[in-house]
Design a protein around this motif. Structure first.
Motif, short mmCIF file in Angstrom:
data_model
loop_
_atom_site.label_atom_id
_atom_site.label_comp_id
_atom_site.label_asym_id
_atom_site.label_seq_id
_atom_site.Cartn_x
_atom_site.Cartn_y
_atom_site.Cartn_z
N THR A 1 0.85 -1.18 0.00
CA THR A 1 0.00 0.00 0.00
C THR A 1 0.89 1.24 0.00
N ALA A 2 0.27 2.38 -0.22
CA ALA A 2 1.03 3.63 -0.13
C ALA A 2 1.60 3.80 1.27
N ALA A 3 0.85 3.39 2.30
CA ALA A 3 1.30 3.54 3.67
C ALA A 3 2.56 2.72 3.94
N GLU A 4 2.70 1.59 3.28
CA GLU A 4 3.86 0.73 3.50
C GLU A 4 5.11 1.26 2.79
N TYR A 5 4.90 2.13 1.81
CA TYR A 5 6.00 2.69 1.04
C TYR A 5 6.85 1.54 0.48
N TYR A 6 8.11 1.35 0.95
CA TYR A 6 8.91 0.20 0.51
C TYR A 6 9.32 -0.67 1.69
N GLN B 1 14.79 1.25 2.41
CA GLN B 1 13.57 0.50 2.64
C GLN B 1 12.53 1.35 3.35
N GLY B 2 12.99 2.12 4.31
CA GLY B 2 12.07 3.01 5.03
C GLY B 2 11.17 2.26 5.99
N THR B 3 10.24 2.97 6.57
CA THR B 3 9.28 2.40 7.52
C THR B 3 7.87 2.80 7.10
N PRO B 4 6.87 2.05 7.54
CA PRO B 4 5.48 2.44 7.23
C PRO B 4 5.21 3.85 7.74
N LYS B 5 4.39 4.57 7.01
CA LYS B 5 4.07 5.93 7.42
C LYS B 5 2.64 6.28 7.04
N GLN B 6 2.07 7.18 7.77
CA GLN B 6 0.71 7.63 7.46
C GLN B 6 0.72 8.36 6.13
#
Length: 397
Positions: free
Chosen positions: A197-202, A361-366
């Protein structure tokens, strides 16, 4: 058994999938592999480098429909291909049906591309905060109107239109199954799904089970899978566990254009594997520098743009910190060649150290969304005004 296999109930993995050419409208790609558009990466120089390594469909950087309609020079350059690049594939991002239709007509009527992809998967805040990218399929009517406008503009020129999307905005607002069905009914030639999802980013692992679910629902057109293709084995595994018709490779090829040669070998049944030693990597880097210089018609600019690729190319190889810093500061092709020749070019392929995750990779974000965007599936006047701002940039993130 992988996580993806555990999630896809009942699908056998005992045999390798039957890997067939990928047909998108009137285009047939012998190897069912697509290079995903990446801003600042998939320019004509990198696409040529990938084509020199293996087969597939290589998509140009994403360009906004508004920039094309306004004849922005940078936008026109993005949809200008080498004479021998076939098939030519352009990705368009837009939020207004009329503007998207006009942009597609420009590309089609001027013979600029053989295939057009529409982006509904961008998770970058500057896009989603205005309702574009991965946020847009939430507005069903707008999504459908954009597809209709693009297909109407491309059809007279027999140019297939495809879409790339994500699962949705977040776990509570998934749109991919509905969007896939709408796309199939509208006449879209193929759909590609990134299993996040967009929230999961990568972050985390891509949900390959979503690709399998989409393939089960969308049966009349090809379904392509995207997310966590770091090796040829990953591509075959994705096709096996999901039944998808092909794979879309993004970050996995950064610093590894030879991944396409490896993919072609595996998918055509060859026992040959592509495992370059440092000498071959150095030659590839220098070739990339030559192509970037030609692309920009400016050696200094080409070399400066090449710098960001160095860490990806050298991942896992025995190259010391000083050498890495020097390569990240190259100023000319002569400088590049000298620094490359100073490496231990006899170093062999380092195995798994050179593979796996590339980029942040990043982290999930709103997700950043327009105020009240999730309150309704319909588009309000306020949101319509905000969407017009989403096309201000030439290319996407």
């Amino acid at each position: 058994m992988t996580i993806a296999q555990e999630l896809i109930e009942g699908r056998t993995t005992s045999d390798s999938p039957e890997i067939a050419p990928l047909t998108i409208g009137n285009i047939t790609v012998p190897v069912p592999v697509v290079l995903a558009p990446m801003a600042g990466i998939t320019n004509a120089a990198f696409r040529r480098l990938c084509r020199e390594n293996g087969g597939g469909l290589y998509v140009a950087e994403m360009v906004t429909s508004r920039a094309l309609v306004e004849r922005n020079p940078q936008a026109i350059q993005i949809v200008t291909f080498d004479d021998d690049e076939r098939p030519r594939s352009a990705q368009v991002y837009g939020v207004d049906p009329a503007t998207v239709g006009a942009a597609v007509k420009i590309i089609a009527s001027e013979g600029r591309a053989d295939h057009i992809d529409l982006n509904f998967g961008c998770p970058v805040p500057k896009v989603t905060r205005r309702g574009g990218g991965a946020a847009l399929p939430w507005k069903r009517e707008l999504f459908t109107r954009i597809l209709d406008a693009a297909i109407e503009a491309a059809s007279p020129y027999d140019i297939p239109v495809t879409i790339k999307m994500r699962k949705g905005i977040d776990a509570d607002h998934e749109t991919y199954l509905e969007a896939g069905i709408i796309a199939q009914e509208a006449g879209i030639a193929a759909v590609a799904l990134h299993g996040r999802t967009a929230a999961e980013y990568y972050s985390g692992r891509a949900d390959w089970s979503a690709i399998a679910k989409l393939k089960a629902e969308v049966t009349r057109i090809p379904v392509l899978g995207n997310g966590d293709i770091w090796s040829a084995e990953d591509a075959v595994e994705m096709m096996r566990v999901t039944g998808c018709d092909g794979v879309v490779v993004g970050r996995g090829c950064q610093g590894r254009p030879w991944l396409f040669a490896d993919l072609e070998a595996v998918m055509t049944g060859s026992q040959r594997r592509v495992r370059p030693g440092l000498r071959e990597v150095a030659d590839t880097i220098f070739r990339h520098g030559e192509l970037m210089t030609h692309f920009y018609a400016d050696e200094d600019k080409g070399c400066r743009d090449l710098r960001k690729h160095m860490a990806w190319y050298l991942k896992g190889y025995p190259v010391g910190g000083d050498a890495r810093r020097g390569l990240a500061m190259i100023s000319s092709l002569k400088d590049l060649r000298e620094k490359l020749d100073g490496l231990d070019l006899d170093a062999p392929y380092p195995g798994v150290a050179a593979e796996g995750q590339r980029g942040r990779q990043g982290t999930p974000k709103q997700p950043h969304l327009p105020h009240g965007w999730l309150d309704s599936r319909e588009l309000s006047d306020e949101h319509r005004a905000r969407l017009e701002e989403a096309e201000l940039d030439v290319s996407g993130g």
